[in-house]
Write a protein that holds these residues in place. Structure first.
Motif, mmCIF file in Angstrom:
data_model
loop_
_atom_site.group_PDB
_atom_site.id
_atom_site.type_symbol
_atom_site.label_atom_id
_atom_site.label_comp_id
_atom_site.label_asym_id
_atom_site.label_seq_id
_atom_site.Cartn_x
_atom_site.Cartn_y
_atom_site.Cartn_z
ATOM 1 N N LEU A 183 -21.922 -58.817 20.070
ATOM 2 C CA LEU A 183 -21.696 -60.131 19.880
ATOM 3 C C LEU A 183 -21.529 -60.948 18.716
ATOM 4 O O LEU A 183 -21.014 -62.167 18.656
ATOM 5 C CB LEU A 183 -22.507 -61.204 20.675
ATOM 6 N N GLU A 184 -21.407 -60.103 17.681
ATOM 7 C CA GLU A 184 -21.260 -60.794 16.241
ATOM 8 C C GLU A 184 -20.510 -60.262 15.512
ATOM 9 O O GLU A 184 -20.221 -60.878 14.234
ATOM 10 C CB GLU A 184 -22.852 -60.509 15.311
ATOM 11 N N VAL A 185 -19.571 -59.098 15.532
ATOM 12 C CA VAL A 185 -18.749 -58.159 14.982
ATOM 13 C C VAL A 185 -17.663 -59.546 15.026
ATOM 14 O O VAL A 185 -17.194 -59.875 16.178
ATOM 15 C CB VAL A 185 -18.660 -56.622 15.443
ATOM 16 N N GLY A 186 -16.136 -58.661 14.434
ATOM 17 C CA GLY A 186 -15.616 -60.105 14.290
ATOM 18 C C GLY A 186 -14.395 -59.350 14.447
ATOM 19 O O GLY A 186 -12.608 -59.919 15.047
ATOM 20 N N SER A 187 -13.924 -58.291 15.234
ATOM 21 C CA SER A 187 -13.118 -57.900 15.706
ATOM 22 C C SER A 187 -13.469 -56.704 16.854
ATOM 23 O O SER A 187 -14.701 -55.956 16.824
ATOM 24 C CB SER A 187 -11.832 -57.291 14.756
ATOM 25 N N LEU A 188 -12.517 -56.093 18.532
ATOM 26 C CA LEU A 188 -12.458 -55.772 18.519
ATOM 27 C C LEU A 188 -12.519 -53.902 17.965
ATOM 28 O O LEU A 188 -13.371 -52.869 18.447
ATOM 29 C CB LEU A 188 -10.948 -55.574 19.381
ATOM 30 N N ARG A 189 -11.976 -53.941 17.109
ATOM 31 C CA ARG A 189 -12.044 -52.278 16.195
ATOM 32 C C ARG A 189 -13.438 -52.148 15.622
ATOM 33 O O ARG A 189 -13.365 -51.167 15.833
ATOM 34 C CB ARG A 189 -10.433 -52.142 14.869
ATOM 35 N N ALA A 190 -13.798 -53.557 14.668
ATOM 36 C CA ALA A 190 -14.948 -53.313 14.188
ATOM 37 C C ALA A 190 -15.868 -52.668 15.634
ATOM 38 O O ALA A 190 -16.809 -52.120 15.447
ATOM 39 C CB ALA A 190 -16.041 -54.442 13.626
ATOM 40 N N GLY A 191 -15.834 -53.393 16.825
ATOM 41 C CA GLY A 191 -16.790 -53.233 18.217
ATOM 42 C C GLY A 191 -16.838 -51.346 18.208
ATOM 43 O O GLY A 191 -17.699 -51.287 18.587
ATOM 44 N N ILE A 192 -15.675 -51.613 18.531
ATOM 45 C CA ILE A 192 -15.287 -49.698 19.181
ATOM 46 C C ILE A 192 -15.735 -48.710 17.795
ATOM 47 O O ILE A 192 -16.803 -47.721 18.209
ATOM 48 C CB ILE A 192 -13.477 -49.545 19.209
ATOM 49 N N ASP A 193 -15.753 -48.875 16.343
ATOM 50 C CA ASP A 193 -15.769 -48.382 15.300
ATOM 51 C C ASP A 193 -17.689 -48.544 15.557
ATOM 52 O O ASP A 193 -18.138 -47.191 15.575
ATOM 53 C CB ASP A 193 -16.039 -48.736 14.266
ATOM 54 N N LEU A 194 -18.256 -48.786 15.894
ATOM 55 C CA LEU A 194 -19.999 -49.041 16.397
ATOM 56 C C LEU A 194 -20.531 -48.187 17.506
ATOM 57 O O LEU A 194 -20.640 -47.323 17.614
ATOM 58 C CB LEU A 194 -20.012 -50.392 16.310
ATOM 59 N N GLU A 195 -19.164 -48.285 18.553
ATOM 60 C CA GLU A 195 -19.483 -47.740 19.970
ATOM 61 C C GLU A 195 -19.543 -46.289 19.656
ATOM 62 O O GLU A 195 -20.200 -45.473 19.989
ATOM 63 C CB GLU A 195 -18.637 -48.146 20.933
ATOM 64 N N ASN A 196 -18.252 -46.192 19.039
ATOM 65 C CA ASN A 196 -18.304 -44.529 18.730
ATOM 66 C C ASN A 196 -19.010 -43.644 17.587
ATOM 67 O O ASN A 196 -19.887 -42.775 18.922
ATOM 68 C CB ASN A 196 -16.500 -44.642 18.394
#
Length: 267
Positions: free
Chosen positions: A224-237
């Motif tokens: 809910l706080e990250v600035g981009s889809l890419r950053a969110g996916i990196d965290l998920e991965n």
């Protein structure tokens, strides 16, 4: 007597009950201190997998006790702004504490959740409402900003900015039907059944692995706080790969293939 009651109501499920029913569980220094202590206790309890938060009597929480808050921890003979900020921080610190718990929190809203009570409900991971539940941003109706105790951050992320602006600026009450329609709550149940419904929902969560549930809560809030889809996916991965190294993940796969309930050991 404590103003927050803790009870193990099912395997892995702890029920926390705000217990000032004569004041609709309004917030004073004692209740806020007891709730901080109760959350610290469940955080340190490995047997607790899910927390259900509710209020005793007719209401969830009516917000700040306008009859008097009392002295928060560490209060001294200080100026009015300093004392006011100490109270503000004492209450508002509950929001990141609820978020930071490894255990998911389900708010079982039984009646009014106003002002600070709304903030507690919003800070939970899931909200279940009774038919008589009502929600409002009470701060703006007593001459203050509607933005308080994390509400202006949490509310638009749950119902969208447009609806959040209206609710923050008017302070009007939202009944359970509207709360369900706009996504403020997950479900509405008849009066008297909201705690049972929340405990049942908690049981569905407990059926999943402790690490998987913890990481799901943590990543959801972080994204809910990250600035981009890419950053969110990196965290998920990275999180997904870390969870594959747990014994519980291997047990979940075995149990699925063997068509039996898994036995998790949080390892």
């Amino acid at each position: 007597m404590p103003t927050v009651l803790a009870e193990r109501v099912a395997e892995g499920v702890t029920l926390l009950t705000l217990d000032r029913p004569d004041r609709l569980n309004a917030m004073n220094a004692e209740l806020i201190g007891d709730l901080h202590d109760a959350l610290d206790d469940v955080s340190a309890d490995p047997a607790c997998r899910v927390v259900v938060l509710t209020g005793a009597g007719r209401g969830f929480c009516a917000g700040l006790d306008l009859g008097g808050y009392g002295r928060p921890p560490g209060a001294t003979d200080e100026g009015r702004p300093q004392a006011g900020l100490r109270v503000q921080q004492h209450i508002a610190a509950l929001v990141p504490k609820l978020r930071g718990l490894r255990q998911p929190v389900i708010a079982a809203v039984n009646g009014a959740a106003a002002g600070g009570g709304l903030a507690l409900a919003l800070a939970a991971d899931i909200r279940v409402a009774s038919a008589s539940a009502r929600f409002n941003v009470a701060f703006v109706r007593v001459g203050l900003s509607g933005c308080d105790i994390g509400v202006s951050w949490l509310l638009p992320r749950l119902v969208g900015a447009s609806r959040a602006f209206e609710l923050l600026l008017t302070g009007r009450f939202v009944d359970s039907t509207e709360a369900d329609r706009i996504g403020l709550v997950s479900r509405v149940v008849p009066d008297g059944q909201v705690v049972d419904e929340a405990v049942s929902l908690a049981g569905e969560i407990v059926a999943n692995s402790p690490r998987g549930v913890w990481m799901t809560k943590e990543v959801m809030w972080s994204n809910l706080e990250v600035g981009s889809l890419r950053a969110g996916i990196d965290l998920e991965n990275r999180t997904q790969i870390l969870t594959t190294f747990t014994e519980d993940q291997a047990e979940a796969v075995r149990a699925f293939l063997e068509k039996r309930p898994p036995v998790f050991r949080n390892r």
